[in-house]
Motif scaffolding. Structure first.
Motif, PDB file in Angstrom:
ATOM      1  N   MET A   1       1.142  -1.525   0.388  1.00 41.99           N
ATOM      2  CA  MET A   1       0.202   0.241  -0.291  1.00 41.99           C
ATOM      3  C   MET A   1       0.524   1.432  -0.260  1.00 41.99           C
ATOM      4  SD  MET A   1      -1.817  -0.350   3.798  1.00 41.99           S
ATOM      5  CE  MET A   1      -1.485  -2.119   3.383  1.00 41.99           C
ATOM      6  N   TRP A   2       0.371   2.474  -1.259  1.00 41.53           N
ATOM      7  CA  TRP A   2       1.300   3.430  -0.737  1.00 41.53           C
ATOM      8  C   TRP A   2       0.824   4.256   0.105  1.00 41.53           C
ATOM      9  CZ3 TRP A   2      -1.210   8.288  -1.369  1.00 41.53           C
ATOM     10  CH2 TRP A   2      -0.761   9.307  -1.379  1.00 41.53           C
ATOM     11  N   ALA A   3       1.730   5.492   0.558  1.00 37.83           N
ATOM     12  CA  ALA A   3       1.248   5.676   1.499  1.00 37.83           C
ATOM     13  C   ALA A   3       3.026   6.900   1.900  1.00 37.83           C
ATOM     14  CB  ALA A   3       1.671   5.497   3.140  1.00 37.83           C
ATOM     15  N   THR A   4       2.790   8.263   2.654  1.00 45.34           N
ATOM     16  CA  THR A   4       3.829   9.208   2.481  1.00 45.34           C
ATOM     17  C   THR A   4       3.782   9.457   4.050  1.00 45.34           C
ATOM     18  OG1 THR A   4       2.194  11.008   3.224  1.00 45.34           O
ATOM     19  CG2 THR A   4       2.670  10.305   0.402  1.00 45.34           C
ATOM     20  N   ASP A   5       3.417   9.734   4.551  1.00 43.99           N
ATOM     21  CA  ASP A   5       4.084  10.098   5.982  1.00 43.99           C
ATOM     22  C   ASP A   5       4.741  11.440   5.924  1.00 43.99           C
ATOM     23  OD1 ASP A   5       4.482  10.380   8.475  1.00 43.99           O
ATOM     24  OD2 ASP A   5       6.502   9.229   8.530  1.00 43.99           O
ATOM     25  N   GLN A   6       3.593  11.831   4.742  1.00 40.62           N
ATOM     26  CA  GLN A   6       4.138  13.212   4.282  1.00 40.62           C
ATOM     27  C   GLN A   6       5.242  14.355   5.753  1.00 40.62           C
ATOM     28  OE1 GLN A   6       5.310  13.437   1.249  1.00 40.62           O
ATOM     29  NE2 GLN A   6       5.905  16.055   1.336  1.00 40.62           N
ATOM     30  N   HIS A   7       4.498  14.529   6.549  1.00 43.30           N
ATOM     31  CA  HIS A   7       5.071  15.426   7.404  1.00 43.30           C
ATOM     32  C   HIS A   7       5.934  15.225   8.499  1.00 43.30           C
ATOM     33  CE1 HIS A   7      -0.112  15.898   7.318  1.00 43.30           C
ATOM     34  NE2 HIS A   7       0.412  17.046   6.844  1.00 43.30           N
TER      35      HIS A   7
ATOM     36  N   ALA B   1      -4.832  -0.586  -7.147  1.00 45.64           N
ATOM     37  CA  ALA B   1      -4.817  -1.198  -5.485  1.00 45.64           C
ATOM     38  C   ALA B   1      -3.681  -0.884  -5.089  1.00 45.64           C
ATOM     39  CB  ALA B   1      -4.088  -2.408  -6.181  1.00 45.64           C
ATOM     40  N   LEU B   2      -2.221  -0.247  -4.763  1.00 47.95           N
ATOM     41  CA  LEU B   2      -1.072   0.466  -4.762  1.00 47.95           C
ATOM     42  C   LEU B   2      -2.088   2.273  -4.151  1.00 47.95           C
ATOM     43  CD1 LEU B   2       1.464  -0.408  -6.969  1.00 47.95           C
ATOM     44  CD2 LEU B   2       1.166  -1.351  -4.730  1.00 47.95           C
ATOM     45  N   LEU B   3      -2.624   2.389  -4.293  1.00 44.23           N
ATOM     46  CA  LEU B   3      -2.403   3.378  -4.184  1.00 44.23           C
ATOM     47  C   LEU B   3      -4.417   3.934  -3.598  1.00 44.23           C
ATOM     48  CD1 LEU B   3      -2.190   5.317  -7.537  1.00 44.23           C
ATOM     49  CD2 LEU B   3      -0.823   5.949  -5.302  1.00 44.23           C
ATOM     50  N   GLY B   4      -5.107   2.998  -2.853  1.00 46.67           N
ATOM     51  CA  GLY B   4      -5.867   2.592  -1.730  1.00 46.67           C
ATOM     52  C   GLY B   4      -6.417   1.308  -1.761  1.00 46.67           C
ATOM     53  N   GLY B   5      -6.852   0.855  -2.550  1.00 50.83           N
ATOM     54  CA  GLY B   5      -7.545  -0.434  -2.771  1.00 50.83           C
ATOM     55  C   GLY B   5      -6.905  -1.311  -1.765  1.00 50.83           C
ATOM     56  N   THR B   6      -5.825  -1.536  -1.464  1.00 54.80           N
ATOM     57  CA  THR B   6      -5.459  -2.600  -1.116  1.00 54.80           C
ATOM     58  C   THR B   6      -5.562  -1.929   0.725  1.00 54.80           C
ATOM     59  OG1 THR B   6      -3.587  -3.838  -2.186  1.00 54.80           O
ATOM     60  CG2 THR B   6      -3.346  -3.519   0.239  1.00 54.80           C
ATOM     61  N   ALA B   7      -4.884  -0.723   0.524  1.00 55.27           N
ATOM     62  CA  ALA B   7      -5.410   0.199   2.218  1.00 55.27           C
ATOM     63  C   ALA B   7      -6.813  -0.591   2.756  1.00 55.27           C
ATOM     64  CB  ALA B   7      -5.058   1.019   2.078  1.00 55.27           C
ATOM     65  N   ARG B   8      -7.594   0.194   2.126  1.00 55.96           N
ATOM     66  CA  ARG B   8      -9.191   0.022   2.852  1.00 55.96           C
ATOM     67  C   ARG B   8      -9.339  -1.207   2.469  1.00 55.96           C
ATOM     68  NH1 ARG B   8     -12.433   4.531   2.288  1.00 55.96           N
ATOM     69  NH2 ARG B   8     -11.624   6.354   1.555  1.00 55.96           N
ATOM     70  N   ARG B   9      -8.846  -2.323   1.929  1.00 50.96           N
ATOM     71  CA  ARG B   9      -9.444  -4.059   1.735  1.00 50.96           C
ATOM     72  C   ARG B   9      -8.725  -4.917   3.240  1.00 50.96           C
ATOM     73  NH1 ARG B   9      -6.074  -7.887   0.547  1.00 50.96           N
ATOM     74  NH2 ARG B   9      -5.456  -7.193  -0.298  1.00 50.96           N
TER      75      ARG B   9
END
Length: 297
Positions: A226-232, A273-281
């Motif tokens: 899953m994509w994530a940034t931890d941007q802060h 999937a990478l940009l949200g589908g997997t995380a939500r599932r």
């Protein structure tokens, strides 16, 4: 395509807030939503962290914006009623999972090995509540947790690697990648590709990180990544921390999205999937129903 960031905290504003503590969390919520809008991110998971992104602030933001924000809680694993806390968290609106931090304080790894997290992990497994794990340098220990709790979804934060700016990258930065890849053998282990550009020595779109990311995607597949940034953290603007000067891995929120979104080798279903589908599932976050646009009279 809906885009969901699997990890943010809450941003430290660029200017001093002189209007009281009561309104401060609302300011942080508005800032994070504005940043998401600017980058083209539809929804995000806020990871609570005592003193940085308090659970109360994150929870309030998620309740106010359930279509855009949800929460992963950091609980005190040593609390006598930790099992009851996990059960309550499982029922709280907007709460998707828990987080354990084995990187800090320094004795956290020894406490993990001594069983200090077992009550929390057992309760989370009982409720099938995903647990995000920050554990650079300790992934073999997380492999033992995964074996001991096969019904517990474990999500490895930041690919299990040390990342700037708050800690120094390993030398070389991807030195411990093999420990992450070994975890792919455990079907209950998932991985966040968070902060990957901080490990690049090249400018956007960070071509030097892709040989390593392909190895991760080959091992875990897009249905466990899953994509994530931890941007802060990337921006060095975490509440409670001093601002961080620009550093080689610094990148904007849009760059942290588009290095992956614009990658031509990835198909549209893979990006979905990478940009949200997997995380939500994996986290059980179904999109909120769209509000009615109007009614006839």
């Amino acid at each position: 395509m809906e885009i969901t960031d699997a990890q943010l905290h809450l941003p430290r504003p660029w200017s001093t807030w002189a209007h009281g503590d009561e309104s401060y969390p609302s300011l942080l919520t508005e800032v994070v939503l504005a940043q998401m809008d600017a980058a083209g991110v539809d929804a995000a998971v806020l990871v609570s962290l005592p003193g940085v992104a308090p659970a109360e602030w994150c929870g309030t933001a998620a309740v106010r914006h359930p279509d855009r924000l949800a929460v992963v809680l950091t609980l005190d694993e040593a609390a006598p009623d930790i099992a009851e806390q996990v059960a309550r968290a499982h029922e709280e609106p907007g709460v998707l999972g828990l987080r354990i931090n084995i990187a800090f304080p320094p004795d956290a790894l020894e406490r993990l090995r001594a069983g200090a997290y077992e009550k929390l992990l057992t309760a989370a497994e009982h409720h099938r509540m995903p647990v995000c794990v920050l554990a650079p340098g300790a992934l073999p220990d997380i492999a033992r947790v995964a074996r001991a709790h096969p019904g517990l979804p474990l999500i490895i934060d930041h690919m299990g690697l040390n990342q700037p700016p708050l800690v120094r990258a390993d030398a070389p930065p991807w030195r411990d990648l093999g420990s992450l890849l070994a975890l792919a053998a455990r079907p209950n282990v998932f991985v966040k590709l968070s902060g990957a550009p901080t490990l690049s020595d090249k400018p956007y779109p960070y071509p030097d990180i892709w040989p390593h990311l392909w190895r991760i995607l080959d091992a875990f597949g897009v249905d466990r990544s899953m994509w994530a940034t931890d941007q802060h953290r990337v921006l060095g603007r975490l509440h409670g921390f001093d601002p961080v000067p620009r550093y080689p891995g610094y990148h904007s929120y849009a760059q942290g999205l588009h290095y992956l979104l614009d990658r031509p080798e990835l198909s549209e279903p893979e990006k979905t999937a990478l940009l949200g589908g997997t995380a939500r599932r994996i986290m059980g976050w179904t999109p909120a129903p769209s509000p009615a646009t109007g009614s006839s009279v």
